[in-house]
Design an enzyme around this catalytic site. Structure first.
Site, mmCIF file in Angstrom:
data_model
loop_
_atom_site.group_PDB
_atom_site.id
_atom_site.type_symbol
_atom_site.label_atom_id
_atom_site.label_comp_id
_atom_site.label_asym_id
_atom_site.label_seq_id
_atom_site.Cartn_x
_atom_site.Cartn_y
_atom_site.Cartn_z
ATOM 1 N N ASP A 195 -8.696 15.999 3.700
ATOM 2 C CA ASP A 195 -8.693 15.086 2.558
ATOM 3 C C ASP A 195 -9.888 15.415 1.669
ATOM 4 O O ASP A 195 -11.039 15.226 2.070
ATOM 5 C CB ASP A 195 -8.768 13.625 3.023
ATOM 6 C CG ASP A 195 -7.545 13.226 3.830
ATOM 7 O OD1 ASP A 195 -6.442 13.664 3.473
ATOM 8 O OD2 ASP A 195 -7.710 12.485 4.816
ATOM 9 N N LEU A 196 -9.641 15.895 0.477
ATOM 10 C CA LEU A 196 -10.695 16.360 -0.415
ATOM 11 C C LEU A 196 -11.727 15.270 -0.669
ATOM 12 O O LEU A 196 -11.393 14.185 -1.158
ATOM 13 C CB LEU A 196 -10.091 16.831 -1.746
ATOM 14 C CG LEU A 196 -11.077 17.368 -2.784
ATOM 15 C CD1 LEU A 196 -11.773 18.619 -2.257
ATOM 16 C CD2 LEU A 196 -10.352 17.673 -4.096
ATOM 17 N N ASP A 197 -12.989 15.565 -0.344
ATOM 18 C CA ASP A 197 -14.131 14.670 -0.588
ATOM 19 C C ASP A 197 -13.976 13.305 0.080
ATOM 20 O O ASP A 197 -14.559 12.319 -0.358
ATOM 21 C CB ASP A 197 -14.348 14.473 -2.097
ATOM 22 C CG ASP A 197 -14.816 15.755 -2.776
ATOM 23 O OD1 ASP A 197 -15.493 16.552 -2.110
ATOM 24 O OD2 ASP A 197 -14.503 15.953 -3.962
ATOM 25 N N GLU A 198 -13.193 13.240 1.159
ATOM 26 C CA GLU A 198 -12.985 11.957 1.831
ATOM 27 C C GLU A 198 -13.279 12.028 3.324
ATOM 28 O O GLU A 198 -12.836 11.186 4.100
ATOM 29 C CB GLU A 198 -11.551 11.460 1.600
ATOM 30 C CG GLU A 198 -11.244 11.133 0.142
ATOM 31 C CD GLU A 198 -9.862 10.550 -0.052
ATOM 32 O OE1 GLU A 198 -9.274 10.081 0.948
ATOM 33 O OE2 GLU A 198 -9.369 10.570 -1.192
#
Length: 285
Positions: free
Chosen positions: A226-229
């Site tokens: 999950d991008l940047d999560e």
């Protein structure tokens, strides 16, 4: 750091006697606890503990591990033991911005970060002079949509060949594939500005200026698909006001990014971070 100081970390299901399983063992074997943190998560019903202890005289690591394993097995406890002066190998990935890389290299040079940096990897050649000054191998791996699989294969090969224990994305401005994210999950740290998700895409600080933001900050987290999560390790935030133009916000943001990233790296290498589902337990120093 002392040669006779060790770090013991453990986690397991919440049960009566988990603290004593660690502290009692250390006490009965004559080890002095210099620092102790523990946390019992009522929601996940998981227990986490970190003990930094001193050994006086000789220390038989193999005996310690064998006997503690018998105690830990009663709680199905997952645990790790490492010398406090252990120097992990850390591969740094970067693009063109140098503020986070510069900070990590300088803090390592003066002994503030006890790491070894066997490689710096970049999709641009710009920061090679900085790596050369610190006498660290610099790998320029250009990337495009067509060459991404090949580039990531080379990147992963370098990480493996250097025996890296941690990968740090010090403003590496490329989205990693799901496959590489899965390989690095739990041992790769990324940094980004904390204006997300409100100000996405190009020129986030200019967008923030137009909205009159009153705080800027940064988030350091483990990467996942999950991008940047991914699970958050450290965050930094500072107030700003109407006197801050976009360039001032950018400068403030860069300062917070470098401080927050180096703090997250320090917490990780000192075994202060535990993954707890998609969250973290962080025992600050």
């Amino acid at each position: 750091m002392s040669d006779n100081t060790w770090i013991l970390t453990a986690h397991c299901a919440s049960e009566l006697g988990t603290v004593d399983a660690v502290t009692g063992y250390l006490y009965h074997n004559g080890h002095y606890i210099e620092e102790l943190h523990s946390f019992d998560d009522k929601i996940s019903q998981r227990f986490f503990i970190r003990a930094c202890f001193r050994t006086d005289g000789g220390f038989d690591e193999e005996k310690f591990r064998t006997l503690f394993e018998l105690r830990a097995d009663k709680f199905d406890m997952q645990w790790e033991l490492q010398p406090q002066n252990h120097t992990p190998k850390v591969v740094i990935m970067v693009s063109k911005f140098d503020h986070c890389l510069n900070d990590l290299l300088y803090k390592n040079k003066i002994g503030q970060l006890n790491i070894e940096i066997p490689a710096i990897i970049s999709n641009h050649p710009d920061l090679k002079p900085l790596a050369d000054w610190y006498q660290i191998p610099y790998y320029h791996l250009p990337i495009s949509a067509d060459t991404k699989p090949e580039q990531e294969s080379k990147l992963w090969q370098i990480i493996q060949e250097t025996d890296a224990e941690l990968v740090v994305l010090a403003r590496y401005m490329q989205v990693l594939s799901d496959d590489l994210c899965k390989k690095l999950e739990g041992w790769a740290i990324n940094i980004h500005h904390s204006l997300l998700p409100g100000f996405k895409g190009a020129k986030p600080y200019h967008q923030a200026y137009e909205k009159g933001v009153k705080t800027v900050g940064a988030t350091a987290h483990y990467i996942n698909s999950d991008l940047d999560e991914g699970p958050i390790i450290a965050q930094g935030i500072e107030p700003v006001d109407h006197t801050y133009y976009p360039e001032d916000l950018i400068a403030k943001g860069r300062d917070i990014e470098r401080i927050t990233l180096s703090r997250a790296v320090k917490y990780h290498i000192e075994k202060r971070v535990f993954l707890n589902d998609n969250r973290t337990v962080v025992f600050k120093d």
